[in-house]
Design an enzyme around this catalytic site. Structure first.
Site, PDB file in Angstrom:
ATOM      1  N   GLY A  34      -6.433  -6.976   0.827  1.00 11.32           N
ATOM      2  CA  GLY A  34      -6.462  -7.630   2.132  1.00 11.32           C
ATOM      3  C   GLY A  34      -5.586  -8.856   2.224  1.00 11.32           C
ATOM      4  O   GLY A  34      -4.415  -8.855   1.837  1.00 11.32           O
ATOM      5  N   LYS A  47     -15.212 -16.675   6.575  1.00 11.72           N
ATOM      6  CA  LYS A  47     -16.652 -16.703   6.827  1.00 11.72           C
ATOM      7  C   LYS A  47     -17.486 -16.413   5.587  1.00 11.72           C
ATOM      8  O   LYS A  47     -17.230 -15.458   4.871  1.00 11.72           O
ATOM      9  CB  LYS A  47     -16.999 -15.678   7.922  1.00 11.72           C
ATOM     10  CG  LYS A  47     -16.414 -16.000   9.281  1.00 11.72           C
ATOM     11  CD  LYS A  47     -16.839 -14.965  10.308  1.00 11.72           C
ATOM     12  CE  LYS A  47     -16.295 -15.293  11.692  1.00 11.72           C
ATOM     13  NZ  LYS A  47     -16.714 -14.278  12.695  1.00 11.72           N
ATOM     14  N   GLY A 101     -12.019  -4.259   2.101  1.00 10.85           N
ATOM     15  CA  GLY A 101     -13.453  -4.079   2.332  1.00 10.85           C
ATOM     16  C   GLY A 101     -14.103  -3.147   1.337  1.00 10.85           C
ATOM     17  O   GLY A 101     -15.248  -3.356   0.927  1.00 10.85           O
ATOM     18  N   ARG A 159       0.817  -1.209   0.000  1.00  6.53           N
ATOM     19  CA  ARG A 159       0.000   0.000   0.000  1.00  6.53           C
ATOM     20  C   ARG A 159       0.855   1.264   0.000  1.00  6.53           C
ATOM     21  O   ARG A 159       0.461   2.277  -0.589  1.00  6.53           O
ATOM     22  CB  ARG A 159      -0.953  -0.010   1.196  1.00  6.53           C
ATOM     23  CG  ARG A 159      -2.131  -0.962   1.018  1.00  6.53           C
ATOM     24  CD  ARG A 159      -3.014  -1.029   2.232  1.00  6.53           C
ATOM     25  NE  ARG A 159      -4.252  -1.756   1.934  1.00  6.53           N
ATOM     26  CZ  ARG A 159      -5.101  -2.185   2.854  1.00  6.53           C
ATOM     27  NH1 ARG A 159      -4.855  -1.959   4.139  1.00  6.53           N
ATOM     28  NH2 ARG A 159      -6.207  -2.825   2.506  1.00  6.53           N
TER      29      ARG A 159
END
Length: 407
Positions: free
Chosen positions: A364, A206, A388, A38
């Protein structure tokens, strides 16, 4: 309509203070940056402004310090790495809008870059109270003095209605940074006009984290390849026993509906047929390859858990990627941090690196995985800095940071 950075450059920035929202939210091991992707992605816009003679003030966050000064979340290590990589002068303020920030902003010369301390050290950055955020925005804007401007180059934060992302953009002439512009172009192509076959690889722990993304991709993607911890909820939805694997029982019915919708709307779900079955969540755990229909059998039995997709599934995933013309990947398909369970994620990364398809890695954990496994950024078409934000964009949500820019 959003104004581009080049418009600001064309208008002239020499001698002007420009507040830039960058994404320096990098992983740290103590004070060592373990993935500087980043930071490197933030460099081009800072360099462009510096070269044009702007006095750049960088706003960024790191982690979630919950509105308090917490040394473990200091931006100092990230700023130090930025200084190592940059060919322009970088200084660091010890506060956000305090005396040190003001003093160093006033001392800036044309082309200098000043990095403020973590904006999340101030509780107003993430406040849900509009007046509190506006007051903090006024203090940030005051650092720029007269004739200031704002550039948002932090795509990873545009899904947050935070002061440095949203409110500052409302108070200064606001421009879209090149990184944000590139992310928008790439992700828009994914969901509006992908070259086909369009294959999506979804991993991570998840299902609940990816429900809206899967929902929006059914009917758009030709195939959804499901791995990682979320894969065991899909296995359970098919009627398989999954031992102590990660399982969201409350999502089984949702998953069944997605599988039915996929068949009806032309999106094939490609699920694991075998997994690496382990005796414990540990790098040295006993493990064996188990077919999906008999996970609880064998030497390890029902006390085991799945920590990676198996070799047959790896081959199938690689074949789908090989024949694709567009691939989006979000989430590791196994516990890549442990060598014994990194095979699936390595196979997906290698297949993408070997592919001629337009490949997009959705930030991520996926970005960290490919770098930690020894791949280079240039091995892939695009590595998103979004995390996100990328997922919410693909979900079809309105993102506050983009709205503030008029995008």
């Amino acid at each position: 309509m959003a104004h581009a950075l080049d418009e600001l450059i064309a208008d002239g920035v020499e001698g002007r203070h420009v507040l830039v929202r960058s994404d320096l939210n990098v992983p740290l091991d103590g004070t060592t940056v373990t993935d500087d992707g980043r930071i490197k992605a933030s460099l081009p816009v800072l360099k462009k402004l510096s070269k044009a003679g702007a006095r750049v003030i960088v706003m960024a966050h790191l982690g979630r310090p919950k509105g308090q000064v917490d040394p473990q979340y200091s931006l100092a290590p990230a700023a130090a790495r930025l200084a190592e990589l940059a060919d322009f002068q970088v200084t660091t303020a010890h506060d956000v809008v305090g005396d040190d920030a003001h003093a160093k902003a006033e001392e800036q010369k044309n082309g200098d870059v000043l990095v403020l301390e973590n904006v999340r050290f101030d509780p107003r950055e993430t406040s849900k109270d509009d007046a509190e955020r506006a007051a903090f925005a006024d203090e940030l804007v005051s650092l720029a003095g007269q004739n200031g401007a704002y550039v948002d180059d932090a795509f990873g934060a545009v899904h947050r209605k935070h002061t440095s992302v949203y409110d500052v953009a409302k108070k200064l002439p606001a421009y879209m940074g090149d990184l944000v512009k590139t992310e928008l172009n790439v992700l828009s192509t994914l969901i509006k006009n992908p070259a086909r076959p369009f294959v999506v690889v979804m991993g991570g722990s998840k299902v609940s984290d990816k429900l809206a993304v899967i929902d929006n991709l059914i009917g758009k993607a030709d195939a959804l390849l499901i791995g990682g911890g979320m894969g065991y909820t899909f296995a359970a939805a098919q009627g398989y026993k999954v031992g102590k694997s990660l399982l969201e029982k409350d999502q089984i019915e949702n998953v069944k509906k997605y599988l039915e919708r996929g068949s009806a709307e032309g999106t094939e779900f490609v699920l694991a047929t075998d997994v690496v079955w382990a005796s414990a969540f540990a790098a040295d755990a006993q493990n064996e390859i188990r077919p999906i229909e008999s996970l609880e059998e064998g030497e390890i039995g029902a006390e085991g858990l799945g920590l990676d997709i198996g070799p047959e599934t790896q081959k199938v995933f690689a074949e789908y990627i090989k024949t694709a013309r567009t691939v989006f990947w979000n989430g590791p398909v196994g516990v890549f941090e442990m060598e014994a369970f990194a095979g699936g994620t390595t196979t997906v990364a290698q297949a993408l690196a070997d592919s001629d398809a337009m490949s997009v890695i959705g930030g991520g954990d996926s970005a960290s995985a490919v770098r930690n496994l020894g791949f280079k950024d240039e091995d892939f078409g695009h590595i998103s800095t979004g995390g996100g934000a990328s997922l919410e964009f693909i979900e079809g949500k309105e993102l506050p940071g983009l709205e503030a820019l008029g995008a």
